[in-house]
Design an enzyme around this catalytic site. Structure first.
Site, PDB file in Angstrom:
ATOM      1  N   LYS A 125       0.935  -1.130  -0.060  1.00  0.00           N
ATOM      2  CA  LYS A 125       0.085   0.009  -0.184  1.00  0.00           C
ATOM      3  C   LYS A 125       0.749   1.290   0.224  1.00  0.00           C
ATOM      4  CE  LYS A 125      -3.516  -2.807  -0.186  1.00  0.00           C
ATOM      5  NZ  LYS A 125      -2.635  -3.904  -0.057  1.00  0.00           N
ATOM      6  N   CYS A 195       7.419  -8.816  -1.835  1.00  0.00           N
ATOM      7  CA  CYS A 195       7.462 -10.466  -1.872  1.00  0.00           C
ATOM      8  C   CYS A 195       7.956  -9.763  -3.676  1.00  0.00           C
ATOM      9  CB  CYS A 195       6.235 -10.279  -2.049  1.00  0.00           C
ATOM     10  SG  CYS A 195       5.457 -10.543  -0.373  1.00  0.00           S
ATOM     11  N   GLU A 447      -7.459  -9.465   1.864  1.00  0.00           N
ATOM     12  CA  GLU A 447      -7.345  -9.860   1.556  1.00  0.00           C
ATOM     13  C   GLU A 447      -7.400 -11.409   2.080  1.00  0.00           C
ATOM     14  OE1 GLU A 447      -3.557  -7.020  -0.698  1.00  0.00           O
ATOM     15  OE2 GLU A 447      -3.631  -8.559  -0.051  1.00  0.00           O
ATOM     16  N   SER A 473      -4.706 -10.816  -2.479  1.00  0.00           N
ATOM     17  CA  SER A 473      -3.381 -10.604  -2.630  1.00  0.00           C
ATOM     18  C   SER A 473      -3.133 -10.585  -4.195  1.00  0.00           C
ATOM     19  CB  SER A 473      -2.806 -11.443  -2.149  1.00  0.00           C
ATOM     20  OG  SER A 473      -1.186 -11.629  -1.934  1.00  0.00           O
TER      21      SER A 473
END
Length: 557
Positions: A125, A195, A447, A473
């Site tokens: 975010k 990630c 999510e 996600s």
């Protein structure tokens, strides 16, 4: 010529003598008051590996701003870890943090009359929060992404954080040993950085190159690498030049540049969250943009990158293969990008891509030529039907047949659904319905990576559907449909679904349908009562009271 167009409001004139006194306490000299004030919005945090490597990037930006003859002013922005909060009540704060980050940056930049701002962020975010702020305040700005994590390794297999989520389902299904379960857990995240697949953080940062608000190649660099530090410094230098030119975000963020950004998202197989975030960015920039625009672009832009979660490779592989500039050059040559869009460098996108090869390297398998696309159309489809009159978002790549009709398995919270999946109470052919998880009902659209990964881990990714008014996600794949609008909390049809009802998900026909006759639905609608809000105080209650629907970006202002 002085370039302190804004900061002179608090540094110049007799009446501002007390202000200058405070600046002297910070080490300023008299000559500094004629220099531009450049904010460094520093998202460094040891909460998450996504942000734990940001301090040296912010330090590099500070030094570069000084070298460029401006005054750096560092301030903090918050983050939470989407990965760590996943599957818990904490995930309800994830989307809320997007709004908080935007508000924090606006507050500091506007309150202190900064002349420009370098936004440094890492977790999911951070990117939309920062870009919403830049679009909203329209003060010269640039986005510096913290960089991707390197892939982990276990017994010859590359790992990402999604490997750990999917291992939960595999382990509980008896398809993974204790040794392998712990091996994946300990090795999935070997470095700092966000990630590693084309999940939400890498999706948004990659799109910022196409949007024109980040430097080329910067989005796919690994966080631990020196080139990431060098890129942060160069970004700061470019931002100071943008301040001198008075080049503002809304000179760069236009409907055409958003089309470029979304085209790159489609070409790279990016996250469903990008739909929500670009609705919000467009809203902040006062640009007319709707979910129908995503569908329009999807139909003409192919998927040309073989990237996780539905593909094989990660962001570091994409970087080695030529990065986002190589992807953009292919799209530009195919007439799928607006080359005349301005970028933060003061050059057009076409000018920026001039020296990028027109053909991808033959020694890589990540980026495919347009005529050898993995999929002829984009992967983020907008579905409609009586279950989603205002739209829903599906990711349709990686599936042999994105069509299912089956009985509804209804849950009003994520934890109950996850327990049912792990206890083998969900079977092939079922359609899991997760509701009261929308912007107002969740609140915060949490999510659903934990249940979707459990479905994959159980070997049901091709045979079980899942729909929700929450989100997914960027690491999610499978027969999943999210962002269902209207949401259950406001009486959307998803609130009327009963256990065992027949539901159809048909990505080919862009259909999300509850197979119950209109008369029965009308009876259920009369009987439905809105539940009490889950929160009546605090930030979640504030968000629930202000949030707009998912098809409007779930924004608060």
């Amino acid at each position: 010529m002085s370039y302190n167009r804004r900061s002179k409001n608090i540094t110049q004139g007799v009446a501002r003598s007390p202000n200058r006194s405070m600046y002297y306490a910070l080490g300023y000299q008299k000559e500094d008051f004629d220099k531009p004030m450049i904010g460094i919005a520093n998202g460094h945090s040891t909460i998450t590996p996504c942000n734990a490597g940001l301090q040296r990037l912010s330090d590099a930006a500070v030094a570069a701003v000084k070298d460029a003859g401006a005054n750096p002013q560092i301030f903090g922005t918050p983050t939470i870890s989407d990965g760590m909060s996943m599957g818990t009540e904490g995930m309800k704060y994830s989307l809320v943090s997007r709004e908080v980050i935007a508000d924090c940056i606006e507050t500091c930049v506007q309150g202190q009359w900064m002349d420009g701002v370098v936004v440094v962020g890492g977790c999911d975010k951070n990117m939309p929060g920062g870009m919403i702020a830049l679009a909203r305040i329209n003060v010269p700005g640039i986005y510096v992404y913290g960089g991707t994590i390197r892939p982990g390794h276990w017994k010859g297999h590359d790992l990402t954080i999604v490997s750990s989520f999917e291992a939960v389902g595999e382990f509980t299904a008896g398809r993974m040993s204790q040794e392998d379960f712990e091996g994946v857990e300990k090795n999935a995240c070997p470095t700092t950085g966000s990630c590693g697949g084309m999940y939400t953080a890498n999706t948004m940062s990659s799109s910022f190159e196409a949007l024109g608000m980040s430097l080329l190649y910067s989005s796919t660099m690994a966080n631990p690498d020196q080139e990431k530090v060098d890129s942060a410094a160069e970004s700061a230098r470019v931002l100071v030049e943008a301040v001198k030119k008075d080049l503002k975000p809304r000179d760069i963020i236009t409907k055409q540049s958003i089309e470029n950004a979304v085209s790159v998202i489609m070409a790279t197989g990016g996250s469903t969250n990008a739909v929500l975030h670009y609705l919000a960015i467009a809203h902040a920039a006062e640009i007319d943009w709707s979910i129908e625009d995503f569908e329009r672009i999807r139909k003409r832009v192919p998927v040309i990158c073989d990237l996780k979660p539905s593909g094989q490779y990660v962001a570091t592989d994409l970087h080695a293969a030529g990065g986002i500039p190589q992807v953009m050059k292919l799209l530009l040559d195919a007439g799928l990008l607006h080359g005349d869009c301005m970028t933060i460098t003061g050059r057009t996108l076409a000018e920026e891509l001039k020296d990028v090869p027109s053909v991808p390297r033959a020694d890589q398998k990540v980026i495919h030529p347009i005529d050898q696309a993995l999929y002829k159309e984009g992967h983020l489809a907008i579905l409609k039907g009586n279950l989603a009159e205002d739209g829903a978002v599906a990711k349709i790549t990686g599936l042999k047949n994105p069509v299912i009709t089956g009985p509804a398995r209804v849950f009003d919270d994520e934890q109950s659904a996850l327990a049912a999946i792990l206890d083998d109470r969900i079977r092939a052919g079922d359609v899991v319905v997760l509701r009261y998880l929308g912007p107002q009902g969740g609140p915060g659209m949490p999510e659903m990576l934990a249940p979707t990964s459990a479905i994959i881990g159980k070997g049901l990714g091709e045979s079980v559907g899942l729909i929700t008014d929450g989100r997914f996600s960027g690491g999610t794949w499978g027969m999943v449909v999210g962002h269902v609008a209207p949401e259950a909390f406001v009486g959307g049809t998803i609130a009327l679904v009963q256990e065992g009802d027949s539901i159809t998900i048909d990505a080919h026909k862009l259909l999300l349908q509850l197979n119950v006759d209109d008369a029965e639905l009308a009876r259920r609608r009369v009987a439905w009562k809105q539940p009490a809000p889950r929160y009546t105080r605090g930030v979640l209650a504030k968000y629930a009271a202000l949030a707009r629907p998912a098809n409007q970006g779930a924004v608060t202002g």
